[in-house]
Design a protein around this motif. Structure first.
Motif, PDB file in Angstrom:
ATOM      1  N   UNK A   1       0.828  -1.210   0.000  1.00  0.00           N
ATOM      2  CA  UNK A   1       0.000   0.000   0.000  1.00  0.00           C
ATOM      3  C   UNK A   1       0.864   1.263   0.000  1.00  0.00           C
ATOM      4  N   UNK A   2       1.960   1.246   0.756  1.00  0.00           N
ATOM      5  CA  UNK A   2       2.848   2.411   0.802  1.00  0.00           C
ATOM      6  C   UNK A   2       3.509   2.652  -0.555  1.00  0.00           C
ATOM      7  N   UNK A   3       3.881   1.566  -1.220  1.00  0.00           N
ATOM      8  CA  UNK A   3       4.484   1.700  -2.548  1.00  0.00           C
ATOM      9  C   UNK A   3       3.489   2.304  -3.529  1.00  0.00           C
ATOM     10  N   UNK A   4       2.257   1.822  -3.503  1.00  0.00           N
ATOM     11  CA  UNK A   4       1.228   2.361  -4.390  1.00  0.00           C
ATOM     12  C   UNK A   4       0.929   3.818  -4.061  1.00  0.00           C
ATOM     13  N   UNK A   5       0.898   4.141  -2.779  1.00  0.00           N
ATOM     14  CA  UNK A   5       0.556   5.497  -2.352  1.00  0.00           C
ATOM     15  C   UNK A   5       1.569   6.522  -2.849  1.00  0.00           C
ATOM     16  N   UNK A   6       2.848   6.210  -2.710  1.00  0.00           N
ATOM     17  CA  UNK A   6       3.860   7.193  -3.097  1.00  0.00           C
ATOM     18  C   UNK A   6       3.941   7.353  -4.613  1.00  0.00           C
ATOM     19  N   UNK A   7       3.532   6.327  -5.350  1.00  0.00           N
ATOM     20  CA  UNK A   7       3.538   6.417  -6.811  1.00  0.00           C
ATOM     21  C   UNK A   7       2.299   7.106  -7.369  1.00  0.00           C
TER      22      UNK A   7
ATOM     23  N   UNK B   1      -4.630   4.506   3.183  1.00  0.00           N
ATOM     24  CA  UNK B   1      -5.978   4.162   3.658  1.00  0.00           C
ATOM     25  C   UNK B   1      -7.000   4.283   2.525  1.00  0.00           C
ATOM     26  N   UNK B   2      -6.864   5.333   1.724  1.00  0.00           N
ATOM     27  CA  UNK B   2      -7.779   5.526   0.596  1.00  0.00           C
ATOM     28  C   UNK B   2      -7.697   4.360  -0.389  1.00  0.00           C
ATOM     29  N   UNK B   3      -6.463   3.931  -0.682  1.00  0.00           N
ATOM     30  CA  UNK B   3      -6.284   2.816  -1.614  1.00  0.00           C
ATOM     31  C   UNK B   3      -6.832   1.529  -1.011  1.00  0.00           C
TER      32      UNK B   3
END
Length: 353
Positions: free
Chosen positions: A268-274, A280-282
């Protein structure tokens, strides 16, 4: 780790510098770099490379060191180092570092900078070196005995920063002791040897990173040794394979919980920063989609973000002569600067030079 008071002071100064960089970028000389121990990954990109490009494009005088000599502070071999150096230059160029604006050079190619070690070592005590927390941490992590090179590692870094008159260094909180020692060395040199001349070295400040550390795909620190990193040089297919193999858990509902669900949270953190979205939204969007849907989302996010970077990198992979020319020109410029600084040092000390 620096105490709270010194950290708060450094943070306040860092914030002031960031504000001034938007107005007076020409007043700052930035030095940063990497050890060529392997391929650069997403943690490097979001943690440092992206920020270097931003400083470069603001007009700050930027310098990027490939610290090849420092590889042997905690390793017994230099196998693959040449390949690692060239690939590091490719990553820099692909990520937007412009050799016309930023000096890219190799540690071993600038002997005059390394020659600063002798006078600088006379300005620090054994006790100051021994109590440096970064040296202790690196010794414990490597499992090596305390070598002379590892002990004097912070002084090497002072040489790297001061040879080009660097006055800002992007670092994390754990690197503040190195900046403090560099500042001490500069001040002691100026006080001891520059009584009848202008100071040779500037005061150095930390530019503290406001980017949180990006965890690996398994929630641990991103590291090639853990196999949890996505390298900048990976293809879209290799990226998809690495993400697909990452460990999650059996719970279908996707939630962001770094402590109890490190694998899911790392993805999730990887997706968020990209994507610029929150973890949380993802997680709420994927919901009951499970790890398969999450991994598909992460793969698309990473590959979409890095597609233009990888296209540029592919061009450099096919033009190694250009990559070598970039490094040769950076080495030439660095040697000019280092020789000029060494001349100032010799004159201040009254040496024959």
């Amino acid at each position: 780790m620096p105490n709270e008071n010194s950290y708060e002071v450094a943070l306040k100064k860092s914030d002031a510098i960031r504000a001034d960089l938007d107005v007076n970028p020409q007043n700052y000389i930035m030095l940063t770099g990497d050890r060529p121990t392997g391929r650069l990954h997403l943690g490097h990109y979001f943690g440092t490379l992206k920020g270097r490009v931003e400083l470069q494009n603001k007009g700050c005088r930027t310098n990027v060191l490939i610290a090849d000599y420092q590889v042997i502070t905690d390793r017994d071999t230099t196998d693959q180092i040449q390949d690692n150096v060239y690939n590091m230059v490719m990553d820099y160029l692909a990520c937007g570092i412009d050799p016309d604006k930023t000096m890219i050079y190799a540690h071993s190619a600038v002997p005059a900078a390394n020659q600063l070690m002798l006078p600088f070592l006379s300005l620090v005590s054994e006790a100051e070196l021994l109590r440096n927390p970064t040296v202790k941490a690196e010794q414990e992590a490597s499992g090596h005995e305390l070598t002379g090179l590892l002990l004097t590692y912070p002084v090497h870094q002072a040489c790297d920063i001061l040879f080009c008159k660097g006055n800002v260094v992007p670092v994390g909180r754990d690197q503040l002791p190195h900046i403090e020692l560099t500042r001490t060395i500069a001040r002691r040199f100026n006080n001891r040897f520059c009584k009848n001349c202008d100071p040779v070295f500037p005061e150095v400040d930390a530019l503290l990173s406001d980017v949180p550390l990006l965890s690996g795909l398994d929630g641990r620190k991103m590291s090639k040794s853990y196999g949890n990193a996505i390298n900048i040089s990976m293809t879209a297919e290799e990226t998809a394979k690495r993400i697909k193999k990452s460990q999650t858990d059996s719970e279908r509902m996707i939630t962001f919980d770094p402590e109890n669900r490190p694998g899911v949270s790392g993805l999730l953190s990887t997706a968020a920063i990209c994507t610029g979205r929150s973890e949380i939204e993802i997680a709420e969007e994927i919901g009951m989609g499970g790890s398969g849907q999450l991994k598909k989302y992460v793969t698309e996010a990473v590959n979409s973000y890095f597609e233009p970077i990888r296209e540029r990198r592919h061009r450099f992979e096919n033009d190694l002569d250009y990559v070598k020319d970039v490094l040769a020109e950076g080495n030439r410029r660095a040697n000019e600067i280092a020789k000029a600084t060494l001349t100032e040092v010799a004159e201040a000390m009254g040496m024959v030079y």
